[in-house]
Design an enzyme around this catalytic site. Structure first.
Site, PDB file in Angstrom:
ATOM      1  N   ARG A 150       0.857  -1.186   0.000  1.00  0.00           N
ATOM      2  CA  ARG A 150       0.000   0.000   0.000  1.00  0.00           C
ATOM      3  C   ARG A 150       0.894   1.237   0.000  1.00  0.00           C
ATOM      4  O   ARG A 150       2.039   1.185   0.466  1.00  0.00           O
ATOM      5  CB  ARG A 150      -0.908   0.014   1.229  1.00  0.00           C
ATOM      6  CG  ARG A 150      -1.814  -1.211   1.368  1.00  0.00           C
ATOM      7  CD  ARG A 150      -2.601  -1.131   2.673  1.00  0.00           C
ATOM      8  NE  ARG A 150      -3.512  -2.259   2.863  1.00  0.00           N
ATOM      9  CZ  ARG A 150      -3.195  -3.361   3.534  1.00  0.00           C
ATOM     10  NH1 ARG A 150      -1.994  -3.485   4.086  1.00  0.00           N
ATOM     11  NH2 ARG A 150      -4.078  -4.341   3.665  1.00  0.00           N
ATOM     12  N   LYS A 174      -2.091  -2.310   8.064  1.00  0.00           N
ATOM     13  CA  LYS A 174      -3.186  -1.764   8.858  1.00  0.00           C
ATOM     14  C   LYS A 174      -3.188  -2.377  10.248  1.00  0.00           C
ATOM     15  O   LYS A 174      -2.888  -3.548  10.425  1.00  0.00           O
ATOM     16  CB  LYS A 174      -4.529  -2.049   8.155  1.00  0.00           C
ATOM     17  CG  LYS A 174      -4.688  -1.311   6.826  1.00  0.00           C
ATOM     18  CD  LYS A 174      -6.036  -1.609   6.204  1.00  0.00           C
ATOM     19  CE  LYS A 174      -6.235  -0.832   4.909  1.00  0.00           C
ATOM     20  NZ  LYS A 174      -7.541  -1.108   4.284  1.00  0.00           N
ATOM     21  N   HIS A 245      -2.565   2.085  -5.769  1.00  0.00           N
ATOM     22  CA  HIS A 245      -3.311   0.845  -5.539  1.00  0.00           C
ATOM     23  C   HIS A 245      -3.506   0.053  -6.833  1.00  0.00           C
ATOM     24  O   HIS A 245      -3.718  -1.158  -6.787  1.00  0.00           O
ATOM     25  CB  HIS A 245      -4.659   1.165  -4.892  1.00  0.00           C
ATOM     26  CG  HIS A 245      -4.952   0.304  -3.705  1.00  0.00           C
ATOM     27  ND1 HIS A 245      -4.220   0.335  -2.538  1.00  0.00           N
ATOM     28  CD2 HIS A 245      -5.897  -0.655  -3.508  1.00  0.00           C
ATOM     29  CE1 HIS A 245      -4.714  -0.539  -1.680  1.00  0.00           C
ATOM     30  NE2 HIS A 245      -5.724  -1.153  -2.248  1.00  0.00           N
ATOM     31  N   ARG A 248      -0.814  -2.349  -6.868  1.00  0.00           N
ATOM     32  CA  ARG A 248      -1.070  -3.409  -5.880  1.00  0.00           C
ATOM     33  C   ARG A 248      -2.061  -4.424  -6.447  1.00  0.00           C
ATOM     34  O   ARG A 248      -1.867  -5.634  -6.328  1.00  0.00           O
ATOM     35  CB  ARG A 248      -1.613  -2.774  -4.593  1.00  0.00           C
ATOM     36  CG  ARG A 248      -1.976  -3.768  -3.482  1.00  0.00           C
ATOM     37  CD  ARG A 248      -2.306  -2.976  -2.217  1.00  0.00           C
ATOM     38  NE  ARG A 248      -3.062  -3.736  -1.242  1.00  0.00           N
ATOM     39  CZ  ARG A 248      -2.526  -4.509  -0.309  1.00  0.00           C
ATOM     40  NH1 ARG A 248      -1.218  -4.670  -0.253  1.00  0.00           N
ATOM     41  NH2 ARG A 248      -3.297  -5.139   0.570  1.00  0.00           N
ATOM     42  N   HIS A 271      -3.946  -9.188   3.877  1.00  0.00           N
ATOM     43  CA  HIS A 271      -5.398  -9.178   4.078  1.00  0.00           C
ATOM     44  C   HIS A 271      -5.757 -10.039   5.285  1.00  0.00           C
ATOM     45  O   HIS A 271      -5.325 -11.192   5.390  1.00  0.00           O
ATOM     46  CB  HIS A 271      -6.118  -9.737   2.848  1.00  0.00           C
ATOM     47  CG  HIS A 271      -6.136  -8.802   1.681  1.00  0.00           C
ATOM     48  ND1 HIS A 271      -6.370  -9.229   0.391  1.00  0.00           N
ATOM     49  CD2 HIS A 271      -5.954  -7.457   1.609  1.00  0.00           C
ATOM     50  CE1 HIS A 271      -6.328  -8.178  -0.419  1.00  0.00           C
ATOM     51  NE2 HIS A 271      -6.083  -7.101   0.299  1.00  0.00           N
ATOM     52  N   TYR A 280      -9.639 -10.902  -6.620  1.00  0.00           N
ATOM     53  CA  TYR A 280      -8.671 -11.087  -7.692  1.00  0.00           C
ATOM     54  C   TYR A 280      -8.910 -12.370  -8.475  1.00  0.00           C
ATOM     55  O   TYR A 280      -8.454 -12.496  -9.605  1.00  0.00           O
ATOM     56  CB  TYR A 280      -7.251 -11.050  -7.128  1.00  0.00           C
ATOM     57  CG  TYR A 280      -6.944  -9.726  -6.477  1.00  0.00           C
ATOM     58  CD1 TYR A 280      -6.849  -8.560  -7.227  1.00  0.00           C
ATOM     59  CD2 TYR A 280      -6.797  -9.615  -5.095  1.00  0.00           C
ATOM     60  CE1 TYR A 280      -6.615  -7.334  -6.629  1.00  0.00           C
ATOM     61  CE2 TYR A 280      -6.553  -8.395  -4.486  1.00  0.00           C
ATOM     62  CZ  TYR A 280      -6.463  -7.269  -5.258  1.00  0.00           C
ATOM     63  OH  TYR A 280      -6.237  -6.062  -4.671  1.00  0.00           O
TER      64      TYR A 280
END
Length: 296
Positions: A150, A174, A245, A248, A271, A280
């Site tokens: 990110r 995150k 992004h 990414r 994730h 994806y």
């Protein structure tokens, strides 16, 4: 003047949405258009008023409306109708709620924009100058695509987070979660060139632990990364709307196209839930369909 049942029902509902729910003008207009669509269909099918509409009527109406509406508009239409009939039932203007047996249409999930291998190559190879900022920008593009990080993770990388001997990079995601990701040879080479010939000149007499520096020797900002990518995309004649992004998304999709396991891609992207990564697989199937159409 005689007020029709429809006028009374719709006006009362919109008044409730405005006064009690505080809906914005745009939302009220959208709801009005949705109910106008339902009313026209009902009148064409000789249904005397909203209170006479049954669930089988609504299924037929929604099936017809689906022919002209995208997924998001279908979801909004159903949401409006559900709220409308709940209001009518609560106000005693209808004996029942015909929407209770109808599932809400789910809003379609938008697939991310993905670059082809050729487009990525053109983007990255277009930044190949010897100046410190050019060496830095090349390292940025290589890391975004080569590690799938990110933009916030990219900007927070310190020099000590990068182990070029083992070609691994520590990323802080995150919720302060950390993960190690492999650094491919192209990205490793670009970072080495930047460290050897670029970073020191940007740093000057300052001190910063940051890997990526601005012209004042401080940590590079996310806004600056966006600007760098936008400029490189323009030079590479890529479509508008590129963002960090995008690289990414492209990283993840190319991994799956190359045979990577979905769980591995989940770990590499950081994730928490694999359902986030599954988007994806839809992109990958779309790519396979396009290849099939071109070749078959």
């Amino acid at each position: 003047m005689i007020v029709s049942i429809w006028d009374l029902a719709v006006d009362s509902f919109l008044g409730f949405c405005s006064a009690e729910k505080g809906l914005a003008k745009a939302s009220l207009l959208a709801a009005e258009q949705d109910l106008k669509r339902l009313r026209l269909w009902s009148e064409e099918n000789h249904i005397p008023g909203p209170g006479a509409i049954q669930d089988f009527h609504l299924r037929e109406f929604l099936g017809k409306a689906a022919e002209d509406l995208v997924a998001s508009s279908r979801a909004r239409l159903m949401s409006t109708i559900r709220s409308f009939f709940r209001f009518l039932l609560a106000e005693g203007m209808a004996a029942g709620d015909p929407t209770t047996t109808i599932a809400i249409a789910r809003k379609g999930r938008k697939l991310p924009v993905i670059l082809s291998v050729g487009q990525v190559t053109r983007l990255i190879e277009g930044v190949n100058g010897p100046e410190p900022r050019e060496l830095r920008d090349r390292a940025i593009l290589e890391l975004l695509y080569g590690c799938g990080c990110r933009v916030s993770e990219l900007c927070s990388i310190d020099v000590t987070d990068l182990d070029l001997s083992d070609e691994v990079l520590l990323l802080r995601g995150k919720g302060s979660k950390q993960r190690l990701v492999p650094v491919g040879q192209p990205a490793a080479d670009a970072v080495k060139r930047y460290l050897n010939s670029g970073r020191g000149k940007l740093l000057k007499d300052n001190y910063s632990p940051a890997l990526l520096l601005n012209i004042r020797g401080g940590r590079l900002s996310r806004v600056s990364v966006w600007s760098i990518l936008k400029s490189a995309a323009k030079d590479a004649l890529l479509p508008d709307g590129m963002s960090p992004h995008t690289l990414r998304h492209t990283y993840a999709t190319h991994l799956l196209e190359g045979g990577a396991d979905l769980r591995v891609v989940q770990e590499l992207l950081g994730h928490a839930d694999i359902s986030t990564t599954e988007i994806y697989t839809h992109v990958d199937r779309q790519w396979l369909a396009e290849v099939w159409l071109e070749a078959h």
